[in-house]
Design a protein around this motif. Sequence first.
Motif, PDB file in Angstrom:
ATOM      1  N   ASN A  46       0.020   2.392  -8.123  1.00 40.02           N
ATOM      2  CA  ASN A  46      -1.125   2.378  -7.214  1.00 40.02           C
ATOM      3  C   ASN A  46      -2.397   1.830  -7.855  1.00 40.02           C
ATOM      4  OD1 ASN A  46       0.250   3.412  -4.922  1.00 40.02           O
ATOM      5  ND2 ASN A  46       0.137   5.466  -5.801  1.00 40.02           N
ATOM      6  N   ASP A  83       0.863  -1.180   0.000  1.00 37.65           N
ATOM      7  CA  ASP A  83       0.000   0.000   0.000  1.00 37.65           C
ATOM      8  C   ASP A  83       0.899   1.230   0.000  1.00 37.65           C
ATOM      9  OD1 ASP A  83      -1.870   1.949   0.275  1.00 37.65           O
ATOM     10  OD2 ASP A  83      -2.598   1.296   2.253  1.00 37.65           O
ATOM     11  N   TRP A  84       1.425   1.537  -1.194  1.00 31.20           N
ATOM     12  CA  TRP A  84       2.486   2.545  -1.307  1.00 31.20           C
ATOM     13  C   TRP A  84       2.047   3.912  -0.811  1.00 31.20           C
ATOM     14  CZ3 TRP A  84       5.911  -0.908  -2.087  1.00 31.20           C
ATOM     15  CH2 TRP A  84       5.703  -1.965  -2.974  1.00 31.20           C
ATOM     16  N   ASP A  85       0.783   4.270  -1.012  1.00 35.65           N
ATOM     17  CA  ASP A  85       0.325   5.607  -0.633  1.00 35.65           C
ATOM     18  C   ASP A  85      -0.486   5.606   0.663  1.00 35.65           C
ATOM     19  OD1 ASP A  85      -1.850   4.292  -1.624  1.00 35.65           O
ATOM     20  OD2 ASP A  85      -2.354   5.775  -3.165  1.00 35.65           O
ATOM     21  N   GLY A  86      -0.610   4.455   1.323  1.00 36.60           N
ATOM     22  CA  GLY A  86      -1.250   4.420   2.630  1.00 36.60           C
ATOM     23  C   GLY A  86      -2.736   4.704   2.623  1.00 36.60           C
ATOM     24  N   ASP A  87      -3.418   4.452   1.487  1.00 38.38           N
ATOM     25  CA  ASP A  87      -4.860   4.714   1.439  1.00 38.38           C
ATOM     26  C   ASP A  87      -5.686   3.473   1.784  1.00 38.38           C
ATOM     27  OD1 ASP A  87      -4.578   3.125  -0.803  1.00 38.38           O
ATOM     28  OD2 ASP A  87      -5.675   4.476  -2.151  1.00 38.38           O
ATOM     29  N   ARG A 125      -5.556   0.633   0.192  1.00 40.33           N
ATOM     30  CA  ARG A 125      -5.613  -0.279  -0.953  1.00 40.33           C
ATOM     31  C   ARG A 125      -4.188  -0.662  -1.363  1.00 40.33           C
ATOM     32  NH1 ARG A 125      -9.824   3.341  -2.068  1.00 40.33           N
ATOM     33  NH2 ARG A 125     -11.782   2.304  -2.606  1.00 40.33           N
ATOM     34  N   THR A 126      -3.956  -1.953  -1.505  1.00 42.57           N
ATOM     35  CA  THR A 126      -2.635  -2.434  -1.886  1.00 42.57           C
ATOM     36  C   THR A 126      -2.395  -2.218  -3.371  1.00 42.57           C
ATOM     37  OG1 THR A 126      -2.815  -4.104  -0.160  1.00 42.57           O
ATOM     38  CG2 THR A 126      -1.082  -4.434  -1.796  1.00 42.57           C
TER      39      THR A 126
HETATM   40 CA   LIG Z   1      -2.692   2.245  -1.930  1.00 37.99          CA
END
Ligand SMILES: [Ca+2]
Length: 413
Positions: free
Chosen positions: A386, A365-369, A371-372
């Motif tokens: 993303n 989940d690169w942006d921490g939202d 969603r992986t």
């Molecule tokens: Ca994400």
Amino acid sequence: MVGTALIAAPATYILRPVTAEAAVVPGDCGAGAKCNDGWTDFCSNIHGVNTCPPGALVGGWWRAEGNTYCNGESRYYMDCHDSNCSCACGASGTCAADCTDFPCHCNHDNCDERKVGCTRFRYGQCNNQEPCIGAIICRVVTCIPPWEWDSSCTKTDAVSQSTYNHGSVAEAPGLHPDSTPKGPYPARAAVVTGTTWQLQNSAAGSFDYGVEGDVPVIGDFSNSGVRTVGVVRGTRHGVAGTHDRLMWHLRQIEGPGEPDLVLEFGRAGDIPIVGDWTGNGVHTVGVVRGNRWLLRRSNSPGSADIDFTFGEPGDIPVVGDWNGDGRSGIGVVRGDTWLLRDSLSSGPPQYEFTFEGGGLPVTGDWDGDGRTGVGWFDEGTWQIRNPLTSGDPTNTFSFGNPSGVPLTWGRNV
Ligand SMILES: [Ca+2]
Ligand SMILES: [Ca+2]
Ligand SMILES: [Ca+2]
């Protein structure tokens, strides 16, 4: 450039040896001060995550029954003790105050916080192979049975209903319901080369864990708010003298050390995976055998709770929370094609797209939202994306030994 979350300053451990002279101790504070209320502080109040600090181990546990914080089940309070004593212990199993480099003080040297490292008492259900440990540094509070947190813990019961609200100071973060997952928080890069682990933006830095031939895994195995390391041993067929069952050696505490939780699941030839199959914040074990997925809902010995087929033998399995509902989904990578599914069942992929790269696939989940996303690790270069659609990388960065294996970790603070 990578998103700010990935390049944020590393978490620092508040826990550190301090000189006795520098510390604010309970005796410095008034009778009504929190540091004098008799309770030891929660670990989450020390270093932000609900697990023992590095250098500590669990010495015992007690529980409160019928706890609303754990869906009506037992809630467990585990004591993390300083593991280093410079002199011997008596029959109490705890060493004297001047035998450790962690003196009793008020958390953050503040009279308005509870004491840490002061109480020398051992419940005695855990880590009894260590005859001598220090004072209780802090407390982990969890819905997970202690014996699924640390394999050394026995089920010898200790109930203290009066501690249900821990002195009725309900505002402590450690008292918040932990039947819901911590996070989401952004993925951080990790690379394992042999037994050497490199974790991006980790206070632990680079360290060794496991033995040659182990398969590395990373997960939050106790809904603590940090993903910790593990290895799976015995995955290869035909190695003389190895067990034909997979043995999982999982850490619950950040950085290197002895495994806290050791359990058997799967067999030689299986590909180990971990995921939060239930959405309770606890990552548990699973294996892929050909195209058969065998998943377990708890980190305890036993047979698979979830059993289905997806993909084809030879695909590379991946795990991630594609739709952000808190539960891990599954998927496979076949060449440059990603086939992902939210449900833990047989059926068509819910996401099918091409994301070209090279090297080894990795998810996070690169942006921490919540969603992986997907990625590739090619000789030290990470290409990450993303959206779960065909397209170019969202970001590219370099991290880790070029000959290593990519994973992701993370920490909620
Ligand atoms: Ca994400
Ligand atoms: Ca779970
Ligand atoms: Ca999901």
